[in-house]
Design an enzyme around this catalytic site. Structure first.
Site, PDB file in Angstrom:
ATOM      1  N   SER A 104      53.741  50.314  33.977  1.00  0.00           N
ATOM      2  CA  SER A 104      52.945  49.520  33.048  1.00  0.00           C
ATOM      3  C   SER A 104      52.549  50.408  31.893  1.00  0.00           C
ATOM      4  O   SER A 104      52.382  51.614  32.052  1.00  0.00           O
ATOM      5  CB  SER A 104      51.708  48.974  33.783  1.00  0.00           C
ATOM      6  OG  SER A 104      50.535  49.390  33.135  1.00  0.00           O
ATOM      7  N   LYS A 105      52.439  49.792  30.703  1.00  0.00           N
ATOM      8  CA  LYS A 105      52.124  50.594  29.520  1.00  0.00           C
ATOM      9  C   LYS A 105      50.792  51.325  29.694  1.00  0.00           C
ATOM     10  O   LYS A 105      50.527  52.310  29.028  1.00  0.00           O
ATOM     11  CB  LYS A 105      52.093  49.706  28.279  1.00  0.00           C
ATOM     12  CG  LYS A 105      53.492  49.236  27.915  1.00  0.00           C
ATOM     13  CD  LYS A 105      53.596  48.581  26.574  1.00  0.00           C
ATOM     14  CE  LYS A 105      55.042  48.131  26.404  1.00  0.00           C
ATOM     15  NZ  LYS A 105      55.263  47.062  25.486  1.00  0.00           N
ATOM     16  N   ARG A 106      49.971  50.804  30.585  1.00  0.00           N
ATOM     17  CA  ARG A 106      48.656  51.434  30.779  1.00  0.00           C
ATOM     18  C   ARG A 106      48.696  52.595  31.779  1.00  0.00           C
ATOM     19  O   ARG A 106      47.695  53.266  31.975  1.00  0.00           O
ATOM     20  CB  ARG A 106      47.635  50.388  31.234  1.00  0.00           C
ATOM     21  CG  ARG A 106      47.248  49.433  30.116  1.00  0.00           C
ATOM     22  CD  ARG A 106      46.344  48.333  30.632  1.00  0.00           C
ATOM     23  NE  ARG A 106      47.046  47.492  31.612  1.00  0.00           N
ATOM     24  CZ  ARG A 106      47.858  46.491  31.269  1.00  0.00           C
ATOM     25  NH1 ARG A 106      48.070  46.204  30.021  1.00  0.00           N
ATOM     26  NH2 ARG A 106      48.464  45.774  32.205  1.00  0.00           N
ATOM     27  N   ASP A 107      49.827  52.803  32.403  1.00  0.00           N
ATOM     28  CA  ASP A 107      49.956  53.873  33.393  1.00  0.00           C
ATOM     29  C   ASP A 107      49.903  55.233  32.682  1.00  0.00           C
ATOM     30  O   ASP A 107      50.844  55.633  32.013  1.00  0.00           O
ATOM     31  CB  ASP A 107      51.313  53.697  34.105  1.00  0.00           C
ATOM     32  CG  ASP A 107      51.443  54.586  35.329  1.00  0.00           C
ATOM     33  OD1 ASP A 107      50.695  55.584  35.422  1.00  0.00           O
ATOM     34  OD2 ASP A 107      52.286  54.271  36.192  1.00  0.00           O
ATOM     35  N   GLN A 145      55.318  57.212  28.057  1.00  0.00           N
ATOM     36  CA  GLN A 145      56.228  56.071  27.991  1.00  0.00           C
ATOM     37  C   GLN A 145      56.762  55.736  26.613  1.00  0.00           C
ATOM     38  O   GLN A 145      57.586  54.849  26.464  1.00  0.00           O
ATOM     39  CB  GLN A 145      55.518  54.839  28.549  1.00  0.00           C
ATOM     40  CG  GLN A 145      55.141  55.032  29.990  1.00  0.00           C
ATOM     41  CD  GLN A 145      54.555  53.769  30.582  1.00  0.00           C
ATOM     42  OE1 GLN A 145      54.934  52.664  30.239  1.00  0.00           O
ATOM     43  NE2 GLN A 145      53.631  53.947  31.481  1.00  0.00           N
TER      44      GLN A 145
END
Ligand code: GLU
Length: 447
Positions: free
Chosen positions: A216-219, A224
């Site tokens: 997830s982009k929030r990881d 990323q």
């Protein structure tokens, strides 16, 4: 086979993400493998989410990665315009055609003349397609509600616009992420409604993190965005290679492949159904392999801006080349030169217990003393230091590990490392003599 035309269709809502980069890369490789066209189209209908500079950043980092395209908003082409907001008339025309045919209807907002247009989903139709990755997939129309094709502001929704564009741009194959599988039946409804032939779809597996969770982009544990890798000094050729292995594998075991080899060996049958793991160590390894392949001049020029940014004084070109040459085998990305430099020239010189024990056991004091005396009058270039190491071995009757590792530990603190004469020449006389004295004092104190 129809002329291969594939596209990458990003929404300009942010920076180029690893998942998008993968979609772009596989479409590019697909086009080049089959001698087709690769098109970049901007899907900017989600107006509120568009960010300024989003499109430019996407294109910029795609070309950084080594992709080139045949048609795009910046390049033009025979099928343009290539931004959806510049194609609104076309969507309106076809939405109206569906209204006229009774295949869509107006959905008025309460107390207003404004309306959205909804597609009338046929009852009891099975939509099926042969996915390039997953084989036959089937969906029942009864599971899909009538859905909006045009919003009341005159802007089409993704599932409608994408069909109009793919049709008129004569797209033959659509390779995209698995999250779009459930959109596909809606898109097939539109193809059917107009009697158009749908392209062949292929949905690539999700990318997961090391805990096997969807990336997830929030990881925060996984970097990323392609721009971040570029800024750290990852090499575009290595990133291309790494990304090509996210959901595809070559038939031979060798995984270090340049773009040309990947294009040659590409085979859609080898796209994987199993989730692709984003393995940071593998990326670091692949990048280190590409760093090793660089010639020293190129590596030096790539490292220079990183050292300058860290305020490290570059004495001259020869010094810079020696430095990067010394660490070439240990760098997994170019920006790491700063850390390696700092660890090497560290002010607080320390020898850990195991290494120090080696000096004690080999009674290295006389060796170090003699070496120091020879160094004091030397010109301190690597060749001369090499000769002095030999000489001090003879003079003190020391050979092999006790000689080489002894001197290395006493001057660098490490039991292993790059070529010692080169390392010492780079450290410079003052630092090396100071370290030798410090080590000897410690040994004397422990006698
Ligand atoms: N704009 C869509 C996305 O970024 C494109 C999906 C597609 O390839 O159809 O996910």
């Amino acid at each position: 086979m129809k002329k291969v035309r594939v596209r990458y269709a990003p929404s300009p809502t942010g920076l180029l993400h690893i998942g998008n980069a993968r979609s772009a890369l596989f479409n590019y490789v697909f086009a080049r493998h089959f001698g087709g066209d690769f098109i970049v189209r901007i899907e900017d209908t989600d107006v509120l989410r568009n960010v300024e500079g989003g499109e430019a950043s996407q294109l910029n980092y795609l070309s950084w990665l080594g992709l080139s395209w045949d048609e795009s908003p910046d390049k033009g082409g025979n099928y343009g315009p290539y931004r959806q907001l510049e194609r609104l008339e076309l969507y309106t025309k076809y939405a109206e055609e569906l209204l006229e045919k009774g295949l869509a209807y107006k959905d008025f907002r309460e107390d207003s003349d404004a309306y959205a247009i909804r597609f009338k989903v046929p009852s009891d139709v099975t939509y099926q397609f042969d996915d390039l990755v997953r084989g036959t997939l089937k969906f029942e129309s009864k599971d899909v509600e009538d859905w909006i094709i045009m919003k009341d502001n005159g802007i089409p929704t993704y599932n409608f616009a994408v069909v109009i564009d793919d049709h008129f741009m004569e797209i033959s194959h659509v390779l995209r992420g698995e999250e779009h599988i459930t959109n596909t039946p809606k898109q097939l409804m539109i193809y059917d409604a107009f009697g158009w032939e749908a392209p062949q779809f292929g949905h690539m597996t999700i990318i997961v993190n090391e805990e096997k969770k969807k990336l997830s982009k929030r990881d925060k544990n996984v970097i990323q965005f392609i721009s971040e890798y570029a800024q750290m000094g990852y090499l575009p050729e290595a990133m291309f290679n790494f990304i090509s292995l996210l959901g595809w594998s070559p038939s031979e075991n060798e995984e270090i492949l340049d773009q040309k080899a990947i294009i040659e060996q590409f085979d859609p049958k080898r796209l994987s159904k199993a989730p692709a793991m984003f393995d940071k160590d593998k990326l670091a390894y692949i990048n280190s392999r590409y760093v090793k392949m660089l010639d020293v001049d190129t590596l030096a020029e790539k490292a220079r801006p990183f050292l300058e940014k860290a305020d490290i004084e570059i004495k001259d070109d020869a010094w810079l080349k020696t430095l990067v040459g010394l660490f070439q085998d240990r760098m997994s990305y170019i920006g790491q030169i700063v850390e390696l430099y700092q660890a090497f020239f560290h002010e607080h010189f320390e020898i850990d217990d195991e290494a120090y024990q080696f000096l004690v056991e080999n009674q290295s004091l006389d060796l170090l003393n003699a070496f120091k005396a020879l160094l004091e009058t030397s010109s301190f270039d690597a060749e001369e230091i090499q000769a002095l190491i030999k000489q001090v071995g003879k003079d003190t009757n020391t050979k092999g590990k006790p000689l080489f590792m002894g001197l290395r530990i006493a001057t660098t603190g490490d039991m292993h490392g790059p070529s010692l004469p080169v390392a010492l020449a780079l450290l410079g006389k003052e630092i090396v003599i100071k370290r030798l004295e410090q080590t000897m004092n410690r040994l004397r104190g422990d006698l």
